[in-house]
Design an enzyme around this catalytic site. Structure first.
Site, mmCIF file in Angstrom:
data_model
loop_
_atom_site.group_PDB
_atom_site.id
_atom_site.type_symbol
_atom_site.label_atom_id
_atom_site.label_comp_id
_atom_site.label_asym_id
_atom_site.label_seq_id
_atom_site.Cartn_x
_atom_site.Cartn_y
_atom_site.Cartn_z
ATOM 1 N N LYS A 177 0.855 -1.192 0.000
ATOM 2 C CA LYS A 177 0.000 0.000 0.000
ATOM 3 C C LYS A 177 0.891 1.242 0.000
ATOM 4 O O LYS A 177 1.637 1.488 0.952
ATOM 5 C CB LYS A 177 -0.913 -0.006 1.220
ATOM 6 C CG LYS A 177 -1.880 1.176 1.283
ATOM 7 C CD LYS A 177 -2.792 1.058 2.494
ATOM 8 C CE LYS A 177 -3.742 2.223 2.593
ATOM 9 N NZ LYS A 177 -4.630 2.117 3.778
ATOM 10 N N ARG B 192 0.821 10.023 6.130
ATOM 11 C CA ARG B 192 0.973 8.599 6.444
ATOM 12 C C ARG B 192 2.234 8.004 5.824
ATOM 13 O O ARG B 192 2.330 6.784 5.649
ATOM 14 C CB ARG B 192 -0.285 7.845 5.989
ATOM 15 C CG ARG B 192 -1.520 8.262 6.784
ATOM 16 C CD ARG B 192 -2.798 7.640 6.283
ATOM 17 N NE ARG B 192 -3.900 8.022 7.160
ATOM 18 C CZ ARG B 192 -5.163 8.162 6.779
ATOM 19 N NH1 ARG B 192 -5.482 7.970 5.504
ATOM 20 N NH2 ARG B 192 -6.106 8.500 7.629
ATOM 21 N N LYS C 171 -2.216 -1.578 -3.752
ATOM 22 C CA LYS C 171 -3.024 -0.353 -3.749
ATOM 23 C C LYS C 171 -2.105 0.861 -3.841
ATOM 24 O O LYS C 171 -1.147 0.932 -3.064
ATOM 25 C CB LYS C 171 -3.844 -0.294 -2.457
ATOM 26 C CG LYS C 171 -4.738 0.922 -2.320
ATOM 27 C CD LYS C 171 -5.482 0.909 -0.991
ATOM 28 C CE LYS C 171 -6.378 2.133 -0.868
ATOM 29 N NZ LYS C 171 -7.054 2.199 0.445
#
Length: 330
Positions: free
Chosen positions: A198, A220, A251
């Site tokens: 991710k 993040r 992702k």
């Protein structure tokens, strides 16, 4: 010209029937996973401004949505909870509350539509007051302290009837912690669909509108991956496989088709690509302006994800694609 040697590849493209006969990659309704955002309140159906056609739905509107999903032949959904801001706290306790949004939605769907596979997104960010995916100390996201809360969330989702747990937090060791927690609680048969690869992507912008989960400080990037890195994906996926993952998610999807193929070639598990909100919104905006043929673009895009190695695709286009497939098969 008769003496010039060459191959006649066009023989296999000569008609629609011939092209269908030799087509290598097929997109099926069974490949689709449809995301649903369940929000607190009653009689709520909020269209997300940046994601036309996608809604935040209160529990009393979930049945109508599921009726359509089932009628179209979509077999799997993934659930996200959108609580009131005043119900959020530092620990994200709403994520693992017995009567949390994902838990209640799961019970409803499994009771009314038992044949549908329910995948529970397992994260804290929608439920924390700071919007991060783990426990925060100052402005540092604590890895190990977050693992217990993630395991508690997974257990509560399994108790509610989730068929698959899908942890999306990107804390180190999250699959191991969740696998151990599920096994100890008697849910050793519940698979984990890990958001293994991710990236810290700009394509997530519209999702933050949908889930009301933007970080209140910083970003993040200390736990999601650098978009410039390829080899890091191998390390992340390898760790999750060793820790007990049953599916691997990559992702986003479109800018990472090379990563999808890498993961597919190196790991013998089902590969899931997440066709994320920004990818959806760009196509919708271009189609709205008449710049593209939406059906042709979407079908080419998702077929490309299958060709790259995706076994399953999480996509906000699921309902449109299922409808187009049904129409084409009539």
């Amino acid at each position: 010209m008769k003496n010039i040697p060459f191959n006649r590849h066009r023989r296999l493209r000569a008609s629609a029937g011939m092209r269908a006969l030799v087509r290598e990659t097929q997109l099926h309704k069974e490949d689709l996973i449809y995301p649903i955002f369940v929000i607190d309140g009653k009689n709520v159906k909020n269209e997300i401004n940046s994601m036309p056609g996608i809604y935040q739905l209160s529990m009393d509107n979930l049945g109508a949505e599921m009726d359509e999903v089932v009628s179209l032949g979509i077999k799997s959904v993934i659930l996200f909870g959108v609580p009131f801001d005043h119900d959020k706290d530092e620990q994200g306790t709403g994520a693992f509350h017995h009567n949390g949004l994902v838990q209640e939605a799961t019970r409803f769907i499994k009771k009314q539509y038992s044949e549908v596979i329910v995948i529970a997104d397992t994260c804290l960010c929608e439920y924390t007051s700071h919007g991060h995916c783990g426990v925060v100390e100052g402005e540092k996201i604590l890895n190990d302290a977050s693992l217990d809360l993630l395991a508690k969330t997974a257990i509560s989702q399994a108790e509610a009837g989730a068929d698959i747990i899908a942890p999306s937090n990107m804390m180190d060791g999250f699959v191991a912690a969740i696998r151990a927690g599920l096994d100890e609680a008697g849910y050793e048969d519940i698979p984990i669909m890990s958001y293994a690869v991710k990236y810290a992507s700009a394509f997530y912008g519209p999702f933050r509108d949908a889930a009301n989960g933007a970080p209140q400080f910083g970003d993040r990037k200390t736990y999601q991956m650098d978009p410039a890195n390829r080899l890091e994906a191998f390390r992340e996926a390898e760790s999750d496989v060793a820790e007990g993952a049953d599916f691997l998610i990559v992702k986003p999807a479109l800018s990472y088709m090379d990563i999808i193929r890498d993961v597919k070639n190196n790991f013998n598990l089902p590969i899931v690509s997440y066709n994320v909100s920004g990818e959806y919104s760009m196509v919708k905006a271009a189609a709205h302006n008449g710049w593209i043929d939406e059906k042709a673009i979407v079908m080419e895009m998702l077929t490309g994800l299958k060709r790259a190695g995706s076994d399953l695709i999480i996509t906000y286009f699921s309902k449109e694609v299922a409808r187009w497939i049904n129409e084409d098969n009539q």
